[in-house]
Design a protein around this motif. Structure first.
Motif, short mmCIF file in Angstrom:
data_model
loop_
_atom_site.label_atom_id
_atom_site.label_comp_id
_atom_site.label_asym_id
_atom_site.label_seq_id
_atom_site.Cartn_x
_atom_site.Cartn_y
_atom_site.Cartn_z
N ALA A 128 7.89 -1.22 -96.74
CA ALA A 128 7.63 0.20 -96.50
C ALA A 128 7.93 1.03 -97.74
O ALA A 128 7.18 1.96 -98.09
N SER A 153 5.19 3.21 -100.15
CA SER A 153 5.29 4.64 -100.44
C SER A 153 4.89 4.95 -101.88
O SER A 153 4.55 6.09 -102.20
N GLN A 166 14.41 0.54 -98.26
CA GLN A 166 13.18 1.26 -98.57
C GLN A 166 13.25 1.90 -99.95
O GLN A 166 12.28 1.84 -100.72
#
Length: 372
Positions: free
Chosen positions: A26, A30, A359
């Motif tokens: 994830a 981004s 993340q």
């Protein structure tokens, strides 16, 4: 399309390997949303082994089972059934010691000589009773030092004292072991039993199960001596070599499994093969791996070391995300590294919100890849 493989281990006690892989992916997305993200969470036989297989093998089915935990309490666990293959027409059963007889089940408690592996054996027996053709067993994160006697008891063996009565569970009972009756012991499945472990210690002596791992399981110095003597009694009763590398794994459960006829293998490499990591690397531009603590021991059969070696063979750069990176760690095999502790500002903050900082690490590594 650029293919990126995410192949971390679990971050012990904070986040499972499958969730760590998803968080890293994830974060990467981004920054580089157009990349193809391939998740191959791994394990070395300890915590997260079932999750790694469940996430990576299509058609894997989790089978609930209630077992006797290392403290004697009923414990909800599961084993995993992998689909049938030509060499395993009844499917492959995967069971892990960590979720059935593991130290994490005890919280802050340590039971020393009284913890046992009965629950792990009960999960293995459940898979055998369901007709699997092959077993894959992960034996990391043990709470006990019983030499696998509890496991073998659940599989039908009887360990007896001088009076012919069953001995107590745990390493405390081993000192009374005078004989073993294997007549009721489950036969090995047709496809055999593969045991995943990252430990190469022998069963006995200063490098053995009790001396090296006993203190973290609640054994004091006299308790270590008693446990080692009990394991020696067990070794005299079973037909396996206590000096075999890995016999001391999981409090000697490696030895008990050898005596049953199982085969011990390097856990991370075997899991990697079973979840098709080499095939995923063949199409990849980069692979991201990780674990909770990357230190001087991380080269000894741990997941990041295996991934780095596999990546080098595939001529693919390897990136590392770790909860913390120790001063003695050799990160030379990785093209880029990210420390969750560094990103979060402290180890406590990183452990409190591991997915958030994974993340963040994924995004940092993606930026680094874009700049290459």
């Amino acid at each position: 399309m650029t293919s990126v493989v995410f192949a971390p281990d679990s971050f012990k006690g904070t986040i499972a390997a499958a969730d760590a892989a998803a968080a890293l992916a994830a974060g990467w997305a981004s920054v580089r949303p157009g990349d193809r993200r391939v998740l191959r969470p791994l394990a070395d036989g300890g915590e997260g082994t079932l999750d790694a297989f469940a996430a990576a093998v299509d058609g894997a089915v989790r089978v609930p089972v209630t077992v006797t935990g290392p403290d004697g309490a009923p414990t909800d666990a599961a084993w995993l059934r992998l689909p049938a293959t030509p060499d395993a027409p009844g499917g492959t059963g995967v069971a892990e010691l960590a979720s059935t007889s593991g130290i994490e089940l005890l919280g802050d408690r340590r039971l020393g000589e009284d913890a046992h592996t009965l629950g792990f054996g009960q999960a293995v027996a459940a898979a055998l009773d369901a007709g699997v053709s092959r077993l894959v067993l992960g034996i990391g994160s043990s709470a006990s030092t019983d030499g696998g006697a509890g496991m073998l008891t659940a599989l039908g063996a009887r360990f007896l004292d001088d009076a012919g009565a069953p001995i107590p569970l745990g390493s405390r009972g081993l000192r009374h072991a005078a004989s073993v009756d294997p007549s009721g012991l489950h036969a090995l499945p047709p496809g055999g039993v593969v045991v995943l472990s990252d430990v190469t210690n022998p069963l006995l002596g200063p490098s053995g199960a009790a001396a090296v791992f006993g203190p973290q399981k609640g054994l004091d110095a006299p308790g270590v001596q008693r446990a080692d003597a009990g394991l020696a009694r067990l070794a005299a009763l079973l037909s396996a070599d206590p000096a075999t590398p890995g016999a001391g794994a999981a409090g000697g459960t490696g030895f008990g499994l050898l005596a049953w006829g199982a085969r011990l293998v390097a856990g991370s490499r075997e899991v990697g093969e079973l979840v098709s990591l080499p095939a995923a690397l063949a199409d990849a531009a980069v692979v991201v791996t990780g674990e909770g603590a990357f230190d001087g021991q991380s080269g000894a059969g741990k997941v990041p070391s295996y991934v780095a070696t596999a990546a080098a063979a595939a001529e693919v750069p390897a990136f590392l995300a770790a909860g913390r990176i120790a001063a003695d760690a050799d990160t030379g095999a990785f093209a880029a590294v990210a420390s969750l502790t560094g990103l979060a500002g402290s180890g406590e903050a990183a452990m409190r919100h591991p997915a958030q900082w994974l993340q963040a690490a994924g995004a940092v590594l993606a930026h680094g890849f874009a700049a290459r």
